[in-house]
Design a protein around this motif. Structure first.
Motif, PDB file in Angstrom:
ATOM      1  N   LYS A  35      -8.802 -41.597  10.842  1.00  0.00           N
ATOM      2  CA  LYS A  35      -9.477 -40.518  11.557  1.00  0.00           C
ATOM      3  C   LYS A  35     -10.988 -40.608  11.354  1.00  0.00           C
ATOM      4  CE  LYS A  35      -9.638 -35.460  11.908  1.00  0.00           C
ATOM      5  NZ  LYS A  35      -9.081 -34.173  11.396  1.00  0.00           N
ATOM      6  N   GLY A  38     -12.260 -43.658  13.265  1.00  0.00           N
ATOM      7  CA  GLY A  38     -12.218 -43.404  14.692  1.00  0.00           C
ATOM      8  C   GLY A  38     -13.320 -42.469  15.165  1.00  0.00           C
ATOM      9  N   SER A  39     -13.692 -41.508  14.327  1.00  0.00           N
ATOM     10  CA  SER A  39     -14.734 -40.556  14.706  1.00  0.00           C
ATOM     11  C   SER A  39     -16.105 -41.209  14.794  1.00  0.00           C
ATOM     12  CB  SER A  39     -14.775 -39.405  13.692  1.00  0.00           C
ATOM     13  OG  SER A  39     -15.249 -39.848  12.438  1.00  0.00           O
ATOM     14  N   ARG A  45     -10.772 -41.231  19.659  1.00  0.00           N
ATOM     15  CA  ARG A  45     -10.347 -41.512  18.298  1.00  0.00           C
ATOM     16  C   ARG A  45      -8.917 -42.045  18.238  1.00  0.00           C
ATOM     17  NH1 ARG A  45     -11.156 -36.448  15.437  1.00  0.00           N
ATOM     18  NH2 ARG A  45      -8.973 -35.971  15.844  1.00  0.00           N
TER      19      ARG A  45
END
Length: 209
Positions: A35, A38-39, A45
């Motif tokens: 996470k 992905g951010s 994401r």
């Protein structure tokens, strides 16, 4: 499979790896999540799962990039220099390691867990990069120390490869670790990556000649 061209796929994979690299500058492996990685990308994401299934796969890809850069450095040395003495070769190889602090940091991690939590295709890609770095190092030895022979080169590689796994923890020590050693009564003499690697390479190769 992600939609788009193969070029777009490569670009996004590189963006994910670059995001992981940036996070690893200030965060630990345990703290970094998919996470979080992905951010830091420019696309959705959740799309990260189209390219990597686990964070271990991303770290393994980052690791492979470091091995590729190390191999390029060694290949460049062979192209640039026609001959080197033992001391000059030890110094050049030590400098090549010094330029790859991220590779050394990754080596000090639990590689077994990274490999166990990666798909076979990712693991094979990593092993190819790893194998290419061994070949590049072997070719340097063959070019600059031909008298060493195939057996001598193999003996050196089997000593060198385990050595580099422990190089980072010995040359990068936090204030907390230093204080703990002082309180434990352990004397610590700082040596840089270059100094420790140069001395090891020179001593080991010298003993094999």
């Amino acid at each position: 499979m992600p939609k788009g061209s193969a070029e777009l796929m490569r670009e996004r994979q590189e963006e994910i790896i670059a995001a992981c690299r940036k996070l690893y500058e200030t965060m630990s492996f345990k703290e970094i999540t998919l996470k979080e990685i992905g951010s830091r990308t420019t696309f959705s994401r959740t799309s990260i799962y189209n390219y990597f299934e686990t964070k271990e796969e991303i770290f393994l890809a980052l690791f492979a990039r470091e091995y590729e850069l190390f191999s390029l450095d060694l290949d460049s040395l062979r192209e640039r220099e026609s001959a080197l003495s033992l001391d000059e070769l030890a110094s050049a190889l030590a400098r090549a390691l010094e330029r790859r602090p991220l590779m050394l940091k990754l080596l000090s991690m639990n590689l077994y867990d990274m490999e166990a939590n990666s798909r076979m295709e990712r693991l094979v890609a990593f092993k190819r990069a790893y194998g290419a770095s061994i070949t590049a190092l072997d070719r340097c030895l063959e070019q600059f120390l031909p008298a060493l022979g195939a057996q001598g080169r193999q003996h050196f590689l089997y000593a060198f490869l385990p050595f580099v796994y422990g190089l980072y923890p010995y040359t990068v020590v936090t204030d907390k670790q230093r204080q703990a050693m002082e309180q434990a009564g352990i004397s610590y003499v700082y040596m840089s990556t270059y100094e420790m690697a140069r001395d090891f390479i020179r001593t080991t190769l010298g003993g094999l000649q």
